[in-house]
Design a protein around this motif. Structure first.
Motif, PDB file in Angstrom:
ATOM      1  N   SER A 140      30.191 -36.286   2.068  1.00  0.00           N
ATOM      2  CA  SER A 140      30.541 -35.132   1.245  1.00  0.00           C
ATOM      3  C   SER A 140      32.020 -34.805   1.410  1.00  0.00           C
ATOM      4  CB  SER A 140      29.704 -33.916   1.661  1.00  0.00           C
ATOM      5  OG  SER A 140      30.144 -33.431   2.919  1.00  0.00           O
ATOM      6  N   LYS A 141      32.544 -33.992   0.517  1.00  0.00           N
ATOM      7  CA  LYS A 141      33.940 -33.576   0.625  1.00  0.00           C
ATOM      8  C   LYS A 141      34.192 -32.864   1.940  1.00  0.00           C
ATOM      9  CE  LYS A 141      34.675 -33.255  -4.334  1.00  0.00           C
ATOM     10  NZ  LYS A 141      34.815 -32.369  -5.484  1.00  0.00           N
ATOM     11  N   LEU A 142      33.245 -32.050   2.381  1.00  0.00           N
ATOM     12  CA  LEU A 142      33.379 -31.331   3.652  1.00  0.00           C
ATOM     13  C   LEU A 142      33.411 -32.304   4.829  1.00  0.00           C
ATOM     14  CD1 LEU A 142      33.416 -28.699   5.296  1.00  0.00           C
ATOM     15  CD2 LEU A 142      30.918 -28.666   5.140  1.00  0.00           C
ATOM     16  N   GLY A 143      32.515 -33.282   4.842  1.00  0.00           N
ATOM     17  CA  GLY A 143      32.493 -34.268   5.913  1.00  0.00           C
ATOM     18  C   GLY A 143      33.743 -35.125   5.924  1.00  0.00           C
ATOM     19  N   VAL A 169      28.680 -29.953  11.623  1.00  0.00           N
ATOM     20  CA  VAL A 169      27.676 -30.437  10.687  1.00  0.00           C
ATOM     21  C   VAL A 169      26.657 -29.335  10.430  1.00  0.00           C
ATOM     22  CG1 VAL A 169      25.918 -32.201  10.232  1.00  0.00           C
ATOM     23  CG2 VAL A 169      27.943 -32.767  11.604  1.00  0.00           C
ATOM     24  N   PRO A 170      26.549 -28.849   9.190  1.00  0.00           N
ATOM     25  CA  PRO A 170      25.548 -27.827   8.897  1.00  0.00           C
ATOM     26  C   PRO A 170      24.131 -28.387   9.055  1.00  0.00           C
ATOM     27  CG  PRO A 170      27.035 -28.168   7.015  1.00  0.00           C
ATOM     28  CD  PRO A 170      27.333 -29.212   8.032  1.00  0.00           C
ATOM     29  N   GLU A 183      26.697 -31.758  -4.907  1.00  0.00           N
ATOM     30  CA  GLU A 183      27.856 -31.099  -5.518  1.00  0.00           C
ATOM     31  C   GLU A 183      29.158 -31.600  -4.892  1.00  0.00           C
ATOM     32  OE1 GLU A 183      27.727 -27.711  -7.279  1.00  0.00           O
ATOM     33  OE2 GLU A 183      25.652 -28.086  -7.783  1.00  0.00           O
ATOM     34  N   ALA A 184      29.086 -32.014  -3.609  1.00  0.00           N
ATOM     35  CA  ALA A 184      30.300 -32.327  -2.865  1.00  0.00           C
ATOM     36  C   ALA A 184      30.603 -33.816  -2.752  1.00  0.00           C
ATOM     37  CB  ALA A 184      30.193 -31.726  -1.462  1.00  0.00           C
ATOM     38  N   LEU A 185      29.711 -34.670  -3.202  1.00  0.00           N
ATOM     39  CA  LEU A 185      29.930 -36.110  -3.077  1.00  0.00           C
ATOM     40  C   LEU A 185      30.808 -36.643  -4.193  1.00  0.00           C
ATOM     41  CD1 LEU A 185      26.337 -37.326  -2.211  1.00  0.00           C
ATOM     42  CD2 LEU A 185      28.300 -37.374  -0.695  1.00  0.00           C
TER      43      LEU A 185
END
Length: 195
Positions: A140-143, A169-170, A183-185
């Motif tokens: 993901s964008k966050l990762g 990591v959530p 949504e974030a990939l």
């Protein structure tokens, strides 16, 4: 530190060692090359062999690209201590070269030899839901942001074990994780992970 010590290294060496001769330094990049030297194993690569050898170039868009895999003899894998062994279900992350690509080792081979530029997480011991959620997060964008941010704090960008260990990591149930990370990939990773 720089003003009081680093800029005065020749004087510090002369003073501490009571040396009055000329002090020579290697070129900056030569010292990097010497510190990063590992013996080459390229002469042992083959298109078929005992164990697939995973390199950074083999990890693309959240998957291990099987068509590009090279193989190594088992004896060479055992001889070189910089080569680690991953198993199906383990998550791999590129730590050097193209930093931060994550994929799952598939069930095709019982073991995979991993280059020194690959970090692996023994995620084969996690439940499938936990493993999937972690892989979704890493892609993901966050990762990716956390991985790249950690790597960019190094002189030569690369990931380290503490960077991986300290990722935030959530903990999401798989259904929430799929929605959240979808949504974030990036589009390439989405096509590999969801379809």
């Amino acid at each position: 530190l720089w003003l009081k010590q680093k800029l005065w290294i020749p004087e510090l060496i002369s003073k501490e060692l009571k040396y009055s001769g000329k002090i020579l330094f290697t070129e900056h990049h030569e010292s990097h090359a010497a510190s990063a030297f590992y013996p080459s194993i390229a002469q042992y690569y083959s298109l078929d062999g005992d164990m697939p050898f995973v390199r950074v170039a083999d990890v693309v868009n959240a998957q291990l690209v099987q068509e590009n895999l090279l193989f190594l003899p088992k004896g060479i894998v055992e001889q070189f201590k910089t080569i680690r062994i991953g198993r199906p279900g383990d998550i791999i992350i590129t730590k050097g070269g193209t930093v931060g690509n994550a994929a799952l080792l598939p069930e095709i081979y019982p073991e995979y030899a991993l280059s020194r530029d690959i970090i692996y997480i023994k995620s084969s011991k996690l439940s499938e839901e936990q493993r999937t959620s972690l892989l979704l997060f890493l892609n993901s964008k966050l990762g990716i942001f956390q991985l790249i941010r950690g790597a960019s704090q190094q002189i030569q960008p690369h990931l380290t074990f503490p960077i991986i260990r300290n990722l935030l990591v959530p903990k999401l149930p798989i259904k929430s994780a799929v929605v959240f990370y979808n949504e974030a990939l990036n589009e390439d990773a989405k096509s590999r992970l969801f379809y």
